[in-house]
Scaffold this motif. Sequence first.
Motif, short mmCIF file in Angstrom:
data_model
loop_
_atom_site.label_atom_id
_atom_site.label_comp_id
_atom_site.label_asym_id
_atom_site.label_seq_id
_atom_site.Cartn_x
_atom_site.Cartn_y
_atom_site.Cartn_z
N SER A 14 0.83 -1.20 0.00
CA SER A 14 0.00 0.00 0.00
C SER A 14 0.86 1.25 0.00
CB SER A 14 -0.94 0.02 1.21
OG SER A 14 -0.21 0.25 2.40
N ILE A 15 0.25 2.32 -0.45
CA ILE A 15 0.87 3.65 -0.41
C ILE A 15 -0.06 4.54 0.39
CG2 ILE A 15 1.65 5.63 -1.75
CD1 ILE A 15 2.12 3.69 -4.09
N GLY A 16 0.42 5.04 1.52
CA GLY A 16 -0.35 5.93 2.37
C GLY A 16 -0.14 7.38 1.98
N PHE A 17 -1.20 8.18 2.14
CA PHE A 17 -1.12 9.59 1.80
C PHE A 17 -2.15 10.36 2.62
CE2 PHE A 17 -4.23 7.63 -0.93
CZ PHE A 17 -5.25 8.55 -1.06
N GLN A 18 -2.00 11.68 2.64
CA GLN A 18 -2.98 12.53 3.31
C GLN A 18 -4.06 12.89 2.31
OE1 GLN A 18 -3.53 13.45 6.57
NE2 GLN A 18 -5.40 14.22 5.68
N GLY A 19 -5.25 12.35 2.49
CA GLY A 19 -6.37 12.66 1.60
C GLY A 19 -6.85 14.08 1.85
N GLN A 20 -7.85 14.49 1.11
CA GLN A 20 -8.37 15.84 1.23
C GLN A 20 -8.86 16.12 2.64
OE1 GLN A 20 -11.40 16.77 -1.62
NE2 GLN A 20 -11.34 18.94 -1.17
N ASP A 21 -9.56 15.15 3.25
CA ASP A 21 -10.09 15.33 4.60
C ASP A 21 -9.45 14.43 5.64
OD1 ASP A 21 -12.00 17.21 3.66
OD2 ASP A 21 -13.32 15.58 3.05
N LYS A 22 -9.03 13.23 5.25
CA LYS A 22 -8.54 12.23 6.20
C LYS A 22 -7.37 11.48 5.58
CE LYS A 22 -13.14 11.48 8.10
NZ LYS A 22 -14.19 10.53 8.40
N PRO A 23 -6.54 10.86 6.44
CA PRO A 23 -5.47 10.01 5.90
C PRO A 23 -6.08 8.83 5.14
CG PRO A 23 -5.26 10.27 8.29
CD PRO A 23 -6.54 10.91 7.89
N ALA A 24 -5.36 8.33 4.14
CA ALA A 24 -5.86 7.24 3.33
C ALA A 24 -4.69 6.42 2.81
CB ALA A 24 -6.68 7.79 2.16
N SER A 25 -5.01 5.27 2.23
CA SER A 25 -4.01 4.46 1.53
C SER A 25 -4.69 3.77 0.35
CB SER A 25 -3.36 3.44 2.46
OG SER A 25 -4.30 2.49 2.93
N VAL A 26 -3.89 3.50 -0.66
CA VAL A 26 -4.34 2.70 -1.80
C VAL A 26 -3.38 1.53 -1.89
CG1 VAL A 26 -5.42 4.57 -3.10
CG2 VAL A 26 -3.01 4.08 -3.44
N GLY A 27 -3.91 0.38 -2.28
CA GLY A 27 -3.03 -0.76 -2.33
C GLY A 27 -3.58 -1.91 -3.13
N VAL A 28 -2.81 -2.98 -3.14
CA VAL A 28 -3.15 -4.19 -3.86
C VAL A 28 -2.89 -5.39 -2.95
CG1 VAL A 28 -2.63 -5.60 -5.88
CG2 VAL A 28 -2.53 -3.12 -6.05
N MET A 29 -3.82 -6.36 -3.01
CA MET A 29 -3.68 -7.61 -2.27
C MET A 29 -3.58 -8.76 -3.25
SD MET A 29 -6.50 -7.29 0.74
CE MET A 29 -6.78 -5.75 1.58
N ALA A 30 -2.60 -9.63 -3.06
CA ALA A 30 -2.48 -10.85 -3.85
C ALA A 30 -3.50 -11.86 -3.33
CB ALA A 30 -1.07 -11.42 -3.74
#
Length: 93
Positions: A14-30
């Motif tokens: 996953s890659i974590g980042f600061q979203g517009q309102d809240k922290p978030a992450s996008v990722g991939v699961m095998a």
Amino acid sequence: MLNVNEYFDGQVKSIGFQGQDKPASVGVMAVGEYRFSTAAPELMVVVSGELQVQLPGESGWQSFKAGEQFNVAADSAFDVKVPVETAYLCVYG
């Protein structure tokens, strides 16, 4: 700032980042089975693929496909079965 994370011997990334309102992450699961713990409440959105989820306190499994979402309470754990490689967005808080 981007934070790159790897879990379960690289099977979940996953890659974590600061979203517009809240922290978030996008990722991939095998493909596989995983157990995740939460510190903050989480909103999980399936971007591509499918997650089969057993939420805290539930005895059954629910399936979530692309475009669907589910919530997980803070300070809990949930189990995930991933039948196909799956991309997700997780918003914390």
